[in-house]
Scaffold this motif. Structure first.
Motif, PDB file in Angstrom:
ATOM      1  N   LEU A   9      25.273  67.709   4.572  1.00  0.00           N
ATOM      2  CA  LEU A   9      26.261  66.756   5.075  1.00  0.00           C
ATOM      3  C   LEU A   9      25.713  65.339   4.953  1.00  0.00           C
ATOM      4  CD1 LEU A   9      29.087  67.094   6.370  1.00  0.00           C
ATOM      5  CD2 LEU A   9      27.975  66.786   8.588  1.00  0.00           C
ATOM      6  N   ILE A  10      26.506  64.443   4.382  1.00  0.00           N
ATOM      7  CA  ILE A  10      26.083  63.058   4.152  1.00  0.00           C
ATOM      8  C   ILE A  10      27.158  62.123   4.696  1.00  0.00           C
ATOM      9  CG2 ILE A  10      25.656  61.298   2.390  1.00  0.00           C
ATOM     10  CD1 ILE A  10      24.611  63.585   0.595  1.00  0.00           C
ATOM     11  N   THR A  11      26.724  61.120   5.468  1.00  0.00           N
ATOM     12  CA  THR A  11      27.656  60.096   5.939  1.00  0.00           C
ATOM     13  C   THR A  11      27.176  58.736   5.465  1.00  0.00           C
ATOM     14  OG1 THR A  11      28.175  61.380   7.921  1.00  0.00           O
ATOM     15  CG2 THR A  11      28.776  59.063   7.932  1.00  0.00           C
ATOM     16  N   ALA A  12      28.020  58.034   4.738  1.00  0.00           N
ATOM     17  CA  ALA A  12      27.723  56.701   4.225  1.00  0.00           C
ATOM     18  C   ALA A  12      28.469  55.665   5.056  1.00  0.00           C
ATOM     19  CB  ALA A  12      28.128  56.600   2.755  1.00  0.00           C
ATOM     20  N   LEU A  13      27.817  54.539   5.319  1.00  0.00           N
ATOM     21  CA  LEU A  13      28.414  53.484   6.125  1.00  0.00           C
ATOM     22  C   LEU A  13      28.188  52.143   5.431  1.00  0.00           C
ATOM     23  CD1 LEU A  13      29.778  52.685   8.857  1.00  0.00           C
ATOM     24  CD2 LEU A  13      27.463  52.407   9.776  1.00  0.00           C
ATOM     25  N   ASP A  14      29.278  51.530   4.999  1.00  0.00           N
ATOM     26  CA  ASP A  14      29.211  50.238   4.319  1.00  0.00           C
ATOM     27  C   ASP A  14      29.704  49.157   5.272  1.00  0.00           C
ATOM     28  OD1 ASP A  14      29.027  48.225   2.442  1.00  0.00           O
ATOM     29  OD2 ASP A  14      30.921  48.709   1.468  1.00  0.00           O
ATOM     30  N   VAL A  15      28.790  48.287   5.698  1.00  0.00           N
ATOM     31  CA  VAL A  15      29.121  47.224   6.644  1.00  0.00           C
ATOM     32  C   VAL A  15      29.224  45.923   5.859  1.00  0.00           C
ATOM     33  CG1 VAL A  15      28.440  46.040   8.763  1.00  0.00           C
ATOM     34  CG2 VAL A  15      27.861  48.456   8.438  1.00  0.00           C
ATOM     35  N   GLY A  16      30.463  45.519   5.555  1.00  0.00           N
ATOM     36  CA  GLY A  16      30.687  44.331   4.750  1.00  0.00           C
ATOM     37  C   GLY A  16      31.264  43.185   5.543  1.00  0.00           C
ATOM     38  N   SER A  17      31.540  42.084   4.857  1.00  0.00           N
ATOM     39  CA  SER A  17      32.057  40.895   5.524  1.00  0.00           C
ATOM     40  C   SER A  17      33.534  40.998   5.863  1.00  0.00           C
ATOM     41  CB  SER A  17      31.824  39.662   4.635  1.00  0.00           C
ATOM     42  OG  SER A  17      30.448  39.491   4.367  1.00  0.00           O
ATOM     43  N   SER A  18      34.283  41.842   5.137  1.00  0.00           N
ATOM     44  CA  SER A  18      35.718  41.969   5.400  1.00  0.00           C
ATOM     45  C   SER A  18      36.091  43.303   6.027  1.00  0.00           C
ATOM     46  CB  SER A  18      36.519  41.797   4.103  1.00  0.00           C
ATOM     47  OG  SER A  18      36.246  42.866   3.210  1.00  0.00           O
ATOM     48  N   LYS A  19      35.302  44.342   5.751  1.00  0.00           N
ATOM     49  CA  LYS A  19      35.639  45.661   6.270  1.00  0.00           C
ATOM     50  C   LYS A  19      34.376  46.475   6.534  1.00  0.00           C
ATOM     51  CE  LYS A  19      36.021  47.989   1.783  1.00  0.00           C
ATOM     52  NZ  LYS A  19      35.212  46.955   1.109  1.00  0.00           N
ATOM     53  N   VAL A  20      34.491  47.405   7.447  1.00  0.00           N
ATOM     54  CA  VAL A  20      33.461  48.421   7.686  1.00  0.00           C
ATOM     55  C   VAL A  20      34.078  49.750   7.300  1.00  0.00           C
ATOM     56  CG1 VAL A  20      32.033  49.598   9.392  1.00  0.00           C
ATOM     57  CG2 VAL A  20      32.351  47.128   9.537  1.00  0.00           C
ATOM     58  N   SER A  21      33.477  50.459   6.356  1.00  0.00           N
ATOM     59  CA  SER A  21      34.039  51.718   5.894  1.00  0.00           C
ATOM     60  C   SER A  21      33.000  52.822   5.992  1.00  0.00           C
ATOM     61  CB  SER A  21      34.555  51.591   4.449  1.00  0.00           C
ATOM     62  OG  SER A  21      33.575  51.000   3.622  1.00  0.00           O
ATOM     63  N   ALA A  22      33.491  54.035   6.280  1.00  0.00           N
ATOM     64  CA  ALA A  22      32.630  55.200   6.431  1.00  0.00           C
ATOM     65  C   ALA A  22      33.157  56.336   5.571  1.00  0.00           C
ATOM     66  CB  ALA A  22      32.567  55.626   7.895  1.00  0.00           C
ATOM     67  N   LEU A  23      32.256  57.176   5.102  1.00  0.00           N
ATOM     68  CA  LEU A  23      32.629  58.309   4.261  1.00  0.00           C
ATOM     69  C   LEU A  23      31.738  59.494   4.598  1.00  0.00           C
ATOM     70  CD1 LEU A  23      33.386  58.303   0.472  1.00  0.00           C
ATOM     71  CD2 LEU A  23      31.592  59.809   1.342  1.00  0.00           C
ATOM     72  N   ILE A  24      32.351  60.631   4.859  1.00  0.00           N
ATOM     73  CA  ILE A  24      31.617  61.868   5.119  1.00  0.00           C
ATOM     74  C   ILE A  24      31.812  62.796   3.925  1.00  0.00           C
ATOM     75  CG2 ILE A  24      31.348  63.857   6.651  1.00  0.00           C
ATOM     76  CD1 ILE A  24      32.556  62.157   8.891  1.00  0.00           C
ATOM     77  N   ALA A  25      30.701  63.238   3.351  1.00  0.00           N
ATOM     78  CA  ALA A  25      30.757  64.102   2.168  1.00  0.00           C
ATOM     79  C   ALA A  25      29.863  65.312   2.377  1.00  0.00           C
ATOM     80  CB  ALA A  25      30.345  63.338   0.917  1.00  0.00           C
ATOM     81  N   GLN A  26      30.180  66.384   1.663  1.00  0.00           N
ATOM     82  CA  GLN A  26      29.396  67.628   1.719  1.00  0.00           C
ATOM     83  C   GLN A  26      28.831  67.904   0.334  1.00  0.00           C
ATOM     84  OE1 GLN A  26      29.390  69.728   4.688  1.00  0.00           O
ATOM     85  NE2 GLN A  26      27.660  70.782   3.730  1.00  0.00           N
ATOM     86  N   ARG A  27      27.528  68.137   0.280  1.00  0.00           N
ATOM     87  CA  ARG A  27      26.899  68.489  -0.987  1.00  0.00           C
ATOM     88  C   ARG A  27      27.005  69.988  -1.192  1.00  0.00           C
ATOM     89  NH1 ARG A  27      22.012  65.966  -0.517  1.00  0.00           N
ATOM     90  NH2 ARG A  27      21.221  67.740   0.633  1.00  0.00           N
ATOM     91  N   THR A  28      27.611  70.397  -2.302  1.00  0.00           N
ATOM     92  CA  THR A  28      27.807  71.822  -2.559  1.00  0.00           C
ATOM     93  C   THR A  28      26.554  72.422  -3.191  1.00  0.00           C
ATOM     94  OG1 THR A  28      28.708  71.442  -4.775  1.00  0.00           O
ATOM     95  CG2 THR A  28      30.261  71.372  -2.927  1.00  0.00           C
ATOM     96  N   ILE A 211      31.707  41.415  -6.402  1.00  0.00           N
ATOM     97  CA  ILE A 211      32.354  40.303  -5.707  1.00  0.00           C
ATOM     98  C   ILE A 211      32.863  40.809  -4.373  1.00  0.00           C
ATOM     99  CG2 ILE A 211      34.093  38.485  -5.858  1.00  0.00           C
ATOM    100  CD1 ILE A 211      34.104  38.869  -8.892  1.00  0.00           C
ATOM    101  N   GLY A 212      32.092  40.573  -3.325  1.00  0.00           N
ATOM    102  CA  GLY A 212      32.513  40.956  -1.992  1.00  0.00           C
ATOM    103  C   GLY A 212      33.334  39.868  -1.348  1.00  0.00           C
ATOM    104  N   ALA A 213      33.622  40.038  -0.072  1.00  0.00           N
ATOM    105  CA  ALA A 213      34.425  39.031   0.622  1.00  0.00           C
ATOM    106  C   ALA A 213      33.641  37.745   0.833  1.00  0.00           C
ATOM    107  CB  ALA A 213      34.906  39.588   1.959  1.00  0.00           C
TER     108      ALA A 213
END
Length: 420
Positions: A9-28, A211-213
């Motif tokens: 199980l992998i959770t990625a967290l991108d903390v940017g200037s315009s948005k905070v996004s998270a993604l949960i993925a499963q390695r098969t 090109i980020g925010a």
């Protein structure tokens, strides 16, 4: 929600200037990554990639992760986090050892890597990555697996990415305050390159412009690794601010208008198509509202893009990306979603340009499949490969530093007095 085993199980967290996004993925079992859930919240506490409001950033992190957890139907405990602020420095440390012609054994590689760890001099900065990339056997570069080969000399190239420590510690504290364990903090260009560049592109040489925010990161890849990077404190949010300022309207309207009507290219019909400008406040008289043409809107956009492309050109030159023949530039980040920006950048920078999007993840929602989410996808791919990091050979949370000769002498004197 019931907790599930965290293996794979992998959770990625991108903390940017315009948005905070998270993604949960499963390695098969086959090694592929399947997306289980995603989440996104507006980022109100981050400016130009730096944490400016701890509380606001913590709330955005918690809400983005909780949304991903609800969709995935599981609870997560740790995350891989991106760091995209300025001040990132990339370097390659080269080391070589004499083996006398015998076969390379695992112990030889381990000793070389330990010597490489001790050779790293971050000059007071915090090391984010210290990874062996390629080995050299008797001068032959690009050897991926030297184990078992006969060699007189064995060398290694160690890729080191470092930055100022305080911004990283602030980001780490925000994530931990949201009751999440930080597995690792990853330099955004490293993750982004994994998500939208092919292995062949990284080998032949390519420039990645994210090109980020609030920040534009310029990275040059060569020989399969990140060879250099630079940060420009300018991004797509500056275009939004220019539109809001030029037409006296709110940022929210300016952002929506930029996305739906804006373009980096000009067209003759832009002089005929008009847009009603929303007043900055509700108190303003509707009769005083103004109407602009798309040509006026795109003119403001191109003014900012001209400045941004000029800065990108300067940084590419500093990084040695000068010969445009056969070289490609890949645009990504939220700013790469602007209509016509690839054509505009190709003319401005004089190289072939394409827009990079996330690759290598199954079941990725369409809403998270655009250039704005390449770093998020790259974090998941980085975590899945879990590359060797020389810092793991040291005690946790210890910064790599090189003591001055005076400091070494003082420690020797102290040890002498203590024992004699």
């Amino acid at each position: 929600m019931a907790k599930v085993p965290t293996e794979g199980l992998i959770t990625a967290l991108d903390v940017g200037s315009s948005k905070v996004s998270a993604l949960i993925a499963q390695r098969t079992d086959s090694g592929s990554l399947v997306v289980l859930g995603t989440g996104q919240r507006e980022s109100r506490g981050v400016k130009r990639g730096y944490v400016a409001d701890m509380r606001a950033t913590e709330i955005a992190i918690r809400e983005a992760v909780e949304q991903a957890e609800r969709i995935a139907g599981i609870n997560i405990e740790n995350v891989w986090v991106s760091f995209s602020a300025g001040g990132l420095v990339s370097d390659v440390v080269k080391l070589e050892a004499d083996l006398g012609g015998h076969r390379v054994e695992q112990g030889d590689i381990d000793e070389l890597l330990k010597a490489g760890r001790d050779a790293i001099d971050p000059q007071g900065k915090m090391v984010l990555h210290a990874q062996p990339t390629r080995y050299t056997v008797d001068g032959l570069a690009g050897v991926k697996r030297p184990l078992g080969l006969h060699a007189d000399r064995l060398g290694v190239d160690i890729h080191v990415v470092s930055t100022e420590g305080s911004p990283v510690r602030n980001l780490d504290l925000c994530v931990r305050s949201a009751h999440l364990e930080v597995r690792s903090i990853i330099a955004a260009p490293v993750a982004t390159g994994l998500a939208c560049l092919t292995e062949e592109e990284r080998e032949l040489g390519v420039a990645l412009v994210e090109i980020g925010a609030g920040v534009t990161n310029v990275s040059v890849f060569a020989g399969g690794v990140l060879a250099g990077l630079a940060s420009i404190p300018m991004g797509s949010a500056d275009i939004t601010d220019d539109i809001a300022s030029a037409f006296g309207t709110a940022r929210q309207w300016a952002e929506r208008t930029k996305c739906f009507h804006g373009s980096a290219n000009l067209s003759p019909r832009d002089n005929r198509e008009t847009i009603d400008v929303m007043p900055a406040t509700q108190e303003e008289n509707a009769a005083d509202a103004i109407r602009i043409t798309k040509a006026q809107l795109n003119g403001i956009i191109r003014q900012r893009l001209e400045r941004l492309m000029g800065e990108i050109q300067k940084e590419l030159k500093k990084l040695g990306f000068q010969d445009p023949v056969g070289r490609q530039i890949v645009l990504t980040g939220g700013g790469a979603e602007l209509k016509g920006i690839a054509d505009y950048a190709q003319q401005a920078l004089g190289s072939a340009v394409r827009v990079g999007r996330p690759r290598g993840l199954a079941a990725l929602p369409d809403a998270h499949a655009g250039p704005a989410f390449t770093t998020l996808a790259g974090l998941a791919r980085f975590a899945a490969t879990d590359p060797i990091d020389l810092r793991s050979l040291e005690p946790a949370h210890q910064m790599v530093t090189r003591a001055s000769p005076g400091a070494v002498l003082q420690r020797l004197m102290a040890a002498f007095r203590a024992n004699y």
